[in-house]
Design a protein around this motif. Structure first.
Motif, PDB file in Angstrom:
ATOM      1  N   THR A   1      -7.553  -0.555   7.279  1.00 14.37           N
ATOM      2  CA  THR A   1      -6.257  -0.458   7.953  1.00 14.37           C
ATOM      3  C   THR A   1      -5.133  -0.893   7.026  1.00 14.37           C
ATOM      4  O   THR A   1      -4.099  -0.213   6.928  1.00 14.37           O
ATOM      5  N   MET A   2      -5.320  -2.003   6.328  1.00 14.60           N
ATOM      6  CA  MET A   2      -4.304  -2.502   5.398  1.00 14.60           C
ATOM      7  C   MET A   2      -4.065  -1.503   4.273  1.00 14.60           C
ATOM      8  O   MET A   2      -2.921  -1.262   3.881  1.00 14.60           O
ATOM      9  N   GLN A   3      -5.138  -0.902   3.762  1.00 11.35           N
ATOM     10  CA  GLN A   3      -4.984   0.109   2.712  1.00 11.35           C
ATOM     11  C   GLN A   3      -4.171   1.293   3.221  1.00 11.35           C
ATOM     12  O   GLN A   3      -3.284   1.795   2.522  1.00 11.35           O
TER      13      GLN A   3
ATOM     14  N   LEU B   1      -4.093   7.236  -3.848  1.00 14.91           N
ATOM     15  CA  LEU B   1      -3.824   6.269  -4.918  1.00 14.91           C
ATOM     16  C   LEU B   1      -3.652   6.971  -6.266  1.00 14.91           C
ATOM     17  O   LEU B   1      -2.750   6.627  -7.044  1.00 14.91           O
ATOM     18  N   LEU B   2      -4.495   7.947  -6.550  1.00  9.45           N
ATOM     19  CA  LEU B   2      -4.371   8.683  -7.812  1.00  9.45           C
ATOM     20  C   LEU B   2      -3.061   9.469  -7.861  1.00  9.45           C
ATOM     21  O   LEU B   2      -2.393   9.519  -8.899  1.00  9.45           O
TER      22      LEU B   2
ATOM     23  N   LEU C   1       3.346  -4.783  -2.259  1.00 10.27           N
ATOM     24  CA  LEU C   1       2.828  -6.082  -1.795  1.00 10.27           C
ATOM     25  C   LEU C   1       1.601  -5.895  -0.898  1.00 10.27           C
ATOM     26  O   LEU C   1       0.596  -6.597  -1.049  1.00 10.27           O
ATOM     27  N   LEU C   2       1.674  -4.947   0.016  1.00 14.20           N
ATOM     28  CA  LEU C   2       0.536  -4.674   0.897  1.00 14.20           C
ATOM     29  C   LEU C   2      -0.659  -4.129   0.116  1.00 14.20           C
ATOM     30  O   LEU C   2      -1.809  -4.403   0.458  1.00 14.20           O
ATOM     31  N   LEU C   3      -0.378  -3.387  -0.953  1.00 13.35           N
ATOM     32  CA  LEU C   3      -1.461  -2.887  -1.799  1.00 13.35           C
ATOM     33  C   LEU C   3      -2.197  -4.051  -2.456  1.00 13.35           C
ATOM     34  O   LEU C   3      -3.431  -4.053  -2.519  1.00 13.35           O
ATOM     35  N   TRP C   4      -1.449  -5.056  -2.917  1.00 11.50           N
ATOM     36  CA  TRP C   4      -2.079  -6.243  -3.517  1.00 11.50           C
ATOM     37  C   TRP C   4      -2.885  -7.022  -2.477  1.00 11.50           C
ATOM     38  O   TRP C   4      -3.988  -7.487  -2.767  1.00 11.50           O
ATOM     39  N   VAL C   5      -2.342  -7.157  -1.268  1.00 10.75           N
ATOM     40  CA  VAL C   5      -3.090  -7.832  -0.191  1.00 10.75           C
ATOM     41  C   VAL C   5      -4.377  -7.063   0.078  1.00 10.75           C
ATOM     42  O   VAL C   5      -5.454  -7.654   0.208  1.00 10.75           O
ATOM     43  N   SER C   6      -4.268  -5.741   0.126  1.00  8.77           N
ATOM     44  CA  SER C   6      -5.451  -4.889   0.331  1.00  8.77           C
ATOM     45  C   SER C   6      -6.471  -5.092  -0.781  1.00  8.77           C
ATOM     46  O   SER C   6      -7.675  -5.147  -0.526  1.00  8.77           O
TER      47      SER C   6
END
Length: 193
Positions: free
Chosen positions: A139-141, A87-88, A167-172
């Motif tokens: 898993t999502m992350q 992420l960083l 979008l998946l990052l926001w869901v995570s």
């Protein structure tokens, strides 16, 4: 004790920790922070291999009855290091920018807060088991970060990879908030103050 420290499940965890700087180094292949297509594909490959070891280290430890104290300690640390470093890195190279940084901040803050809470509760001899939803969160992350590591290189093959990753990052982040609240609520019962 030494034989457990070098069991295959623990070796997989050690390998995952070694993968963390390797993922970061791929973005510095040209001597500075750049993310040419080959660097992104290399980072994604290393990240996928590291993520797969996350499943197998726990599975094999239980199946072969090779669970160990060091494995229980290092497994969540390896996960958090892999996620935090990625992420960083993605924030530094601009793949995650603007409002999407808040999703990454939520994820990083939750990981640090839950780690601190677990450490505090461990001193009280209280165990907070990992929930099924927390495993889905991880898993999502991993999937979101995989999409984002590929980013523009993937967009050239399948347009929208980066958007899907965001979008998946926001869901995570939403799942991360919920599971963090769950851990915090469970921990509050054991806080004296």
């Amino acid at each position: 004790m030494a034989s457990r420290a070098y069991s295959l499940p623990n070796l997989l965890t050690y390998f995952r920790i070694v993968c963390v700087p390797l993922v970061v180094l791929t973005f510095f292949m040209e001597g500075q922070l750049k993310s040419p297509d080959y660097a992104r594909w290399t980072a994604l490959t290393i990240f996928i291999i590291a993520s797969i070891t996350d499943y197998f280290d726990g599975y094999l430890a239980r199946a072969w009855q090779q669970t160990s104290t060091i494995g229980r300690m290092l497994d969540p640390i390896a996960d958090k290091l892999l996620v935090a470093a990625a992420l960083l890195l993605l924030a530094a190279d601009g793949t995650i920018a603007g409002w999407s940084l808040w999703a990454a901040i939520v994820i990083l803050c939750r990981e640090i807060l839950v780690s601190g809470l677990r450490e505090y509760l461990a001193e009280l001899k209280v165990s907070v088991p990992v929930t099924r939803l927390a495993k889905w969160k991880t898993t999502m992350q991993m999937i979101a970060i995989g999409f984002l590591l590929l980013g523009p290189a993937g967009d050239k093959i399948v347009p929208g990879i980066t958007i899907a990753g965001i979008l998946l990052l926001w869901v995570s982040a939403v799942i991360t908030l919920y599971t963090g609240y769950d851990y915090f609520r469970a921990g509050l019962r054991h806080i004296d103050d």
